[in-house]
Motif scaffolding. Structure first.
Motif, PDB file in Angstrom:
ATOM      1  N   THR A  32       0.720  -1.123  -0.087  1.00  0.00           N
ATOM      2  CA  THR A  32      -0.065  -0.065  -0.019  1.00  0.00           C
ATOM      3  C   THR A  32       0.754   1.312   0.035  1.00  0.00           C
ATOM      4  OG1 THR A  32      -1.606  -1.148   1.184  1.00  0.00           O
ATOM      5  CG2 THR A  32      -1.821   0.933   1.151  1.00  0.00           C
ATOM      6  N   LEU A  33       1.969   1.254   0.712  1.00  0.00           N
ATOM      7  CA  LEU A  33       2.846   2.320   0.857  1.00  0.00           C
ATOM      8  C   LEU A  33       3.490   2.590  -0.610  1.00  0.00           C
ATOM      9  CD1 LEU A  33       4.174   4.609   2.659  1.00  0.00           C
ATOM     10  CD2 LEU A  33       5.982   2.846   3.345  1.00  0.00           C
ATOM     11  N   ILE A  34       3.973   1.360  -1.205  1.00  0.00           N
ATOM     12  CA  ILE A  34       4.512   1.552  -2.446  1.00  0.00           C
ATOM     13  C   ILE A  34       3.680   2.481  -3.467  1.00  0.00           C
ATOM     14  CG2 ILE A  34       5.564   0.205  -4.487  1.00  0.00           C
ATOM     15  CD1 ILE A  34       6.701  -1.787  -2.355  1.00  0.00           C
ATOM     16  N   SER A  35       2.373   1.834  -3.519  1.00  0.00           N
ATOM     17  CA  SER A  35       1.536   2.306  -4.485  1.00  0.00           C
ATOM     18  C   SER A  35       0.953   3.612  -3.951  1.00  0.00           C
ATOM     19  CB  SER A  35       0.567   1.308  -4.862  1.00  0.00           C
ATOM     20  OG  SER A  35      -0.217   0.851  -3.757  1.00  0.00           O
ATOM     21  N   ALA A  36       1.064   4.100  -3.032  1.00  0.00           N
ATOM     22  CA  ALA A  36       0.309   5.508  -2.321  1.00  0.00           C
ATOM     23  C   ALA A  36       0.563   6.544  -3.283  1.00  0.00           C
ATOM     24  CB  ALA A  36       0.895   5.901  -1.062  1.00  0.00           C
ATOM     25  N   ALA A  40     -13.822   4.641   3.319  1.00  0.00           N
ATOM     26  CA  ALA A  40     -13.091   6.192   3.245  1.00  0.00           C
ATOM     27  C   ALA A  40     -11.745   5.724   2.978  1.00  0.00           C
ATOM     28  CB  ALA A  40     -13.187   6.928   4.348  1.00  0.00           C
ATOM     29  N   GLY A  41     -10.779   4.837   3.910  1.00  0.00           N
ATOM     30  CA  GLY A  41      -9.391   4.603   3.810  1.00  0.00           C
ATOM     31  C   GLY A  41      -9.211   3.880   2.264  1.00  0.00           C
ATOM     32  N   GLN A  42     -10.091   3.063   1.759  1.00  0.00           N
ATOM     33  CA  GLN A  42      -9.971   2.577   0.436  1.00  0.00           C
ATOM     34  C   GLN A  42      -9.805   3.565  -0.605  1.00  0.00           C
ATOM     35  OE1 GLN A  42      -9.721  -1.189  -0.617  1.00  0.00           O
ATOM     36  NE2 GLN A  42      -8.599  -0.763   1.112  1.00  0.00           N
ATOM     37  N   ALA A  43     -10.911   4.642  -0.368  1.00  0.00           N
ATOM     38  CA  ALA A  43     -10.722   5.674  -1.663  1.00  0.00           C
ATOM     39  C   ALA A  43      -9.536   6.540  -1.555  1.00  0.00           C
ATOM     40  CB  ALA A  43     -12.047   6.671  -1.158  1.00  0.00           C
ATOM     41  N   ILE A  44      -9.073   6.309  -0.162  1.00  0.00           N
ATOM     42  CA  ILE A  44      -7.726   7.132  -0.088  1.00  0.00           C
ATOM     43  C   ILE A  44      -6.369   6.421  -0.538  1.00  0.00           C
ATOM     44  CG2 ILE A  44      -6.037   8.365   1.604  1.00  0.00           C
ATOM     45  CD1 ILE A  44      -8.603   9.266   3.028  1.00  0.00           C
ATOM     46  N   THR A  45      -6.470   5.307  -0.133  1.00  0.00           N
ATOM     47  CA  THR A  45      -5.253   4.346  -0.335  1.00  0.00           C
ATOM     48  C   THR A  45      -5.211   3.634  -1.675  1.00  0.00           C
ATOM     49  OG1 THR A  45      -6.021   2.440   0.785  1.00  0.00           O
ATOM     50  CG2 THR A  45      -4.707   4.079   2.277  1.00  0.00           C
ATOM     51  N   GLU A  46      -6.418   3.252  -2.165  1.00  0.00           N
ATOM     52  CA  GLU A  46      -6.502   2.105  -3.178  1.00  0.00           C
ATOM     53  C   GLU A  46      -6.984   3.060  -4.416  1.00  0.00           C
ATOM     54  OE1 GLU A  46      -5.458  -1.115  -3.794  1.00  0.00           O
ATOM     55  OE2 GLU A  46      -4.363  -0.490  -1.767  1.00  0.00           O
ATOM     56  N   GLY A  47      -7.885   3.811  -4.166  1.00  0.00           N
ATOM     57  CA  GLY A  47      -8.683   4.583  -5.131  1.00  0.00           C
ATOM     58  C   GLY A  47      -9.901   3.948  -5.387  1.00  0.00           C
ATOM     59  N   VAL A  48     -10.846   4.815  -6.250  1.00  0.00           N
ATOM     60  CA  VAL A  48     -12.283   4.213  -6.314  1.00  0.00           C
ATOM     61  C   VAL A  48     -12.326   3.981  -7.900  1.00  0.00           C
ATOM     62  CG1 VAL A  48     -14.425   4.934  -6.024  1.00  0.00           C
ATOM     63  CG2 VAL A  48     -13.033   5.790  -4.429  1.00  0.00           C
ATOM     64  N   GLU A  49     -12.783   2.650  -8.287  1.00  0.00           N
ATOM     65  CA  GLU A  49     -13.020   2.435  -9.478  1.00  0.00           C
ATOM     66  C   GLU A  49     -14.192   3.305  -9.926  1.00  0.00           C
ATOM     67  OE1 GLU A  49     -11.252   0.396 -11.427  1.00  0.00           O
ATOM     68  OE2 GLU A  49     -10.163  -0.515  -9.731  1.00  0.00           O
ATOM     69  N   THR A  50     -13.860   4.183 -10.905  1.00  0.00           N
ATOM     70  CA  THR A  50     -15.027   5.190 -11.307  1.00  0.00           C
ATOM     71  C   THR A  50     -15.259   4.996 -12.707  1.00  0.00           C
ATOM     72  OG1 THR A  50     -13.935   6.694  -9.557  1.00  0.00           O
ATOM     73  CG2 THR A  50     -15.513   7.669 -11.272  1.00  0.00           C
ATOM     74  N   VAL A  51     -16.399   5.375 -13.187  1.00  0.00           N
ATOM     75  CA  VAL A  51     -16.864   5.332 -14.625  1.00  0.00           C
ATOM     76  C   VAL A  51     -17.687   6.543 -14.759  1.00  0.00           C
ATOM     77  CG1 VAL A  51     -18.868   3.897 -14.327  1.00  0.00           C
ATOM     78  CG2 VAL A  51     -17.807   3.951 -16.374  1.00  0.00           C
ATOM     79  N   ILE A  52     -17.337   7.435 -15.808  1.00  0.00           N
ATOM     80  CA  ILE A  52     -18.213   8.288 -16.350  1.00  0.00           C
ATOM     81  C   ILE A  52     -19.183   7.915 -17.208  1.00  0.00           C
ATOM     82  CG2 ILE A  52     -17.937  10.944 -17.004  1.00  0.00           C
ATOM     83  CD1 ILE A  52     -15.168  11.030 -16.046  1.00  0.00           C
ATOM     84  N   GLY A 103      -0.806   9.771  -2.722  1.00  0.00           N
ATOM     85  CA  GLY A 103      -0.909  11.044  -1.983  1.00  0.00           C
ATOM     86  C   GLY A 103      -0.417  10.893  -0.691  1.00  0.00           C
ATOM     87  N   ARG A 104      -0.415  12.192  -0.078  1.00  0.00           N
ATOM     88  CA  ARG A 104       0.151  12.153   1.303  1.00  0.00           C
ATOM     89  C   ARG A 104      -0.549  11.396   2.259  1.00  0.00           C
ATOM     90  NH1 ARG A 104       3.813  15.364   4.515  1.00  0.00           N
ATOM     91  NH2 ARG A 104       3.876  14.262   6.176  1.00  0.00           N
ATOM     92  N   GLN A 105      -1.882  11.562   2.295  1.00  0.00           N
ATOM     93  CA  GLN A 105      -2.732  10.698   3.267  1.00  0.00           C
ATOM     94  C   GLN A 105      -2.609   9.470   3.085  1.00  0.00           C
ATOM     95  OE1 GLN A 105      -6.612  12.762   3.310  1.00  0.00           O
ATOM     96  NE2 GLN A 105      -6.190  12.899   5.574  1.00  0.00           N
ATOM     97  N   ALA A 106      -2.523   8.845   1.892  1.00  0.00           N
ATOM     98  CA  ALA A 106      -2.352   7.401   1.655  1.00  0.00           C
ATOM     99  C   ALA A 106      -1.172   7.152   2.264  1.00  0.00           C
ATOM    100  CB  ALA A 106      -2.527   7.158   0.072  1.00  0.00           C
ATOM    101  N   ALA A 107      -0.078   7.731   2.005  1.00  0.00           N
ATOM    102  CA  ALA A 107       1.293   7.356   2.525  1.00  0.00           C
ATOM    103  C   ALA A 107       1.157   7.409   3.858  1.00  0.00           C
ATOM    104  CB  ALA A 107       2.114   8.175   1.938  1.00  0.00           C
ATOM    105  N   THR A 162     -14.364  10.968   3.191  1.00  0.00           N
ATOM    106  CA  THR A 162     -12.886  11.074   3.377  1.00  0.00           C
ATOM    107  C   THR A 162     -12.654  12.532   4.096  1.00  0.00           C
ATOM    108  OG1 THR A 162     -12.592  11.854   1.279  1.00  0.00           O
ATOM    109  CG2 THR A 162     -12.534   9.538   1.611  1.00  0.00           C
ATOM    110  N   ALA A 163     -13.618  13.444   4.163  1.00  0.00           N
ATOM    111  CA  ALA A 163     -13.260  14.636   4.723  1.00  0.00           C
ATOM    112  C   ALA A 163     -12.674  14.897   5.868  1.00  0.00           C
ATOM    113  CB  ALA A 163     -14.729  15.503   4.521  1.00  0.00           C
ATOM    114  N   GLU A 164     -13.032  13.845   6.687  1.00  0.00           N
ATOM    115  CA  GLU A 164     -12.597  14.001   8.298  1.00  0.00           C
ATOM    116  C   GLU A 164     -11.692  13.024   8.497  1.00  0.00           C
ATOM    117  OE1 GLU A 164     -13.582  16.639  10.317  1.00  0.00           O
ATOM    118  OE2 GLU A 164     -15.075  17.175   8.354  1.00  0.00           O
ATOM    119  N   PHE A 165     -10.980  12.466   7.337  1.00  0.00           N
ATOM    120  CA  PHE A 165     -10.180  11.209   7.453  1.00  0.00           C
ATOM    121  C   PHE A 165      -9.028  11.581   8.416  1.00  0.00           C
ATOM    122  CE2 PHE A 165      -7.329   7.773   6.252  1.00  0.00           C
ATOM    123  CZ  PHE A 165      -8.022   6.792   6.595  1.00  0.00           C
ATOM    124  N   ASP A 166      -8.681  10.640   9.401  1.00  0.00           N
ATOM    125  CA  ASP A 166      -7.518  10.810   9.974  1.00  0.00           C
ATOM    126  C   ASP A 166      -6.526   9.712   9.907  1.00  0.00           C
ATOM    127  OD1 ASP A 166      -5.644  10.994  12.008  1.00  0.00           O
ATOM    128  OD2 ASP A 166      -6.932  10.519  13.800  1.00  0.00           O
TER     129      ASP A 166
END
Ligand code: GDP
Length: 453
Positions: A133-137, A211-223, A139-143, A376-380
């Motif tokens: 997870t650290l290797i693929s982070a 919320a943690g997954q959205a920050i560390t792994e990302g969210v599979e998103t489709v438009i 952003g700062r919060q993910a790392a 994720t707004a208040e994610f600690d």
């Protein structure tokens, strides 16, 4: 135990490339392929020694390099380790790796260095998992969050929770097994309070998971949206030049992702951007199986509608596909006026936003909405965090068993009955940290790693 070797730096050219060797013969193998400047041999050196020298195949010199020697148990894997820091040409590193293999090492499996670190007690399973997870982070919060787990934040939390049940189980077993000894009687009311508090700590971890997954792994998103509603414009807004565009590193074992957009602390994994960009293809295929599957597998749908035109059947087909799914309906082109109200579309989606994708300030509107939708707004990022589905499943299982134990207490069942549920709660917690885990689970965890880690 075999001696393994792999290229630990990315599968690409770079200033420096590292070939890592670990195992009982690591130093002997390195001595066959590396000759120190001066007379020293690596096998004569203590741990944490660094030497400059040459990598050679007999008389044939391949490169100048630096060798770092680590002695067991003071190394990443807990074994003897040598790192050969060479010039980072891909061909060159492959030659040096081959040379190590010719001289007694075997190729490392994906994640095998970290697996050995786990098996040698250098880290527990949550800490090992946090390495990837650290290797693929992105952003700062993910790392920060991954680093916290690597430092033991999750293990500490789980160990404290496990302790409640382990000591209760020990007490109950002693009571049942040695009725004649003077063992203090169990206070079931206190037991229930302790179990409930411990369960609530697990529930708090489970609560933070998405919320943690959205920050560390990302969210599979489709438009999705009809042609010309502004999907590409929205993509450009998300991937704005000055904002972070990250391309997934080749060679890791994660799913192939073409583009990753960071919006606030959330990573959107736009997993099939080509498809999204060929907007008419995608929209034409709405209703056919491909599009349905695509929508089905995404964790977040951004449904774009041209709000300056009346809704039509195609818009409704898209909205219907969003029902019951985490989805944001974007009523686009507000600058051209509004013929669609938020109330018209609200029943189908999780959130509605009226904006103009052409307007840069819409990025912040979108960010705020997604941070609130995904929590994720208040994610600690300093708090303990479950970082993958395996860990989540262990927590859920433990919670079910704790609830059974509490029910057993409430219904006045025997201590044996309570103890069965308590034992059942301990197992998934020990599996989570890797203290009691099957080989199959360990193999599965490390198979997701990249080679060289
Ligand atoms: P797509 O086919 O859904 O990808 O739509 P595009 O992003 O290519 O946009 C279609 C047209 O709508 C282009 O001419 C865009 O410039 C325009 N457009 C997109 N968003 C807006 C907006 O918010 N306001 C206005 N006025 N035009 C927009």
């Amino acid at each position: 135990m075999s001696t393994i070797a792999a290229i630990s730096t990315p599968n690409a050219a770079g200033g420096i490339g590292i070939v890592k060797i670990s195992g009982p013969d690591a130093i002997a193998v390195a001595d066959k392929v590396f000759c120190c400047a001066g007379s020293a041999k690596l096998s004569d050196l203590p741990g944490y020694s660094v030497r400059f020298g040459r990598v050679h195949d007999g008389d044939d010199v391949l490169d100048q390099a630096v060798a770092i020697v680590y002695r067991a148990p003071k190394s990443y894997t807990g074994e003897d380790v040598v790192e050969l820091q060479c010039h980072g040409g891909l061909f060159l590193m492959q030659q040096i790796l081959r040379l190590c293999l010719k001289n007694g090492a075997v190729p490392a499996e994906p994640g095998e260095f970290t697996k050995r670190a786990f098996l040698n007690g250098k880290m527990d399973l949550t800490e090992a998992e946090s390495v990837m997870t650290l290797i693929s982070a992105h952003g700062r919060q993910a790392a920060d969050a991954a680093f916290g787990v690597l430092q033991g934040s999750l293990s500490k939390e789980i160990n404290e929770i496990s302790k409640v049940f382990i000591s209760a189980a020990a007490h109950m077993s002693a009571w049942v097994d040695y009725p004649d000894d003077e063992i203090e009687e169990l206070d079931f009311a206190k037991l229930k309070t302790d179990f409930t508090a411990a369960r609530d700590r697990l529930l708090a971890l489970i609560d933070r998971f998405d919320a943690g997954q959205a920050i560390t792994e990302g969210v599979e998103t489709v438009i999705v949206g009809k042609p010309n509603v502004g999907k590409s414009t929205l993509m450009n807004l998300l991937l704005g030049k000055e904002r972070s565009i990250v391309t997934e590193v080749a060679g890791t074992t994660r799913d192939v992702v073409e583009e990753t957009a960071r919006i606030g602390n959330i990573v959107l994994r736009l997993s099939d951007t080509a498809g999204i960009r060929e907007s008419s293809d995608l929209v034409e295929s709405i209703g056919i199986e491909f599009a349905k599957t695509k929508l089905h597998h995404s964790a977040l749908i951004l449904a774009v509608i041209d709000g300056s035109r009346p809704l039509d059947d195609e818009d409704f087909a898209i909205l219907k596909a969003c029902e019951g799914r985490p989805s944001v309906c974007i009523l686009n082109k507000t600058d051209l006026g509004s013929l669609v109200t938020e109330n018209d579309v609200a029943p189908y989606v999780s959130k509605v936003l009226s904006l103009s994708a052409k307007d840069e300030s819409s990025f912040d509107v979108l960010r705020e909405a997604l941070e609130s939708l995904l929590g994720t707004a208040e994610f600690d990022s300093s708090a303990a965090l479950l970082i993958n589905e395996r860990q989540l499943a262990c927590c859920n299982k433990a919670v079910d068993c704790i609830n059974e134990a509490i029910d057993a207490i409430d219904s006045g069942l025997t201590m044996d009955a309570v103890n069965v549920s308590v034992d059942a709660a301990i197992s998934p917690l020990l599996e989570l940290t890797g203290e009691r885990v099957s080989d199959a689970v360990v193999n599965e965890v490390f198979s997701r790693f990249c080679v060289g880690k």
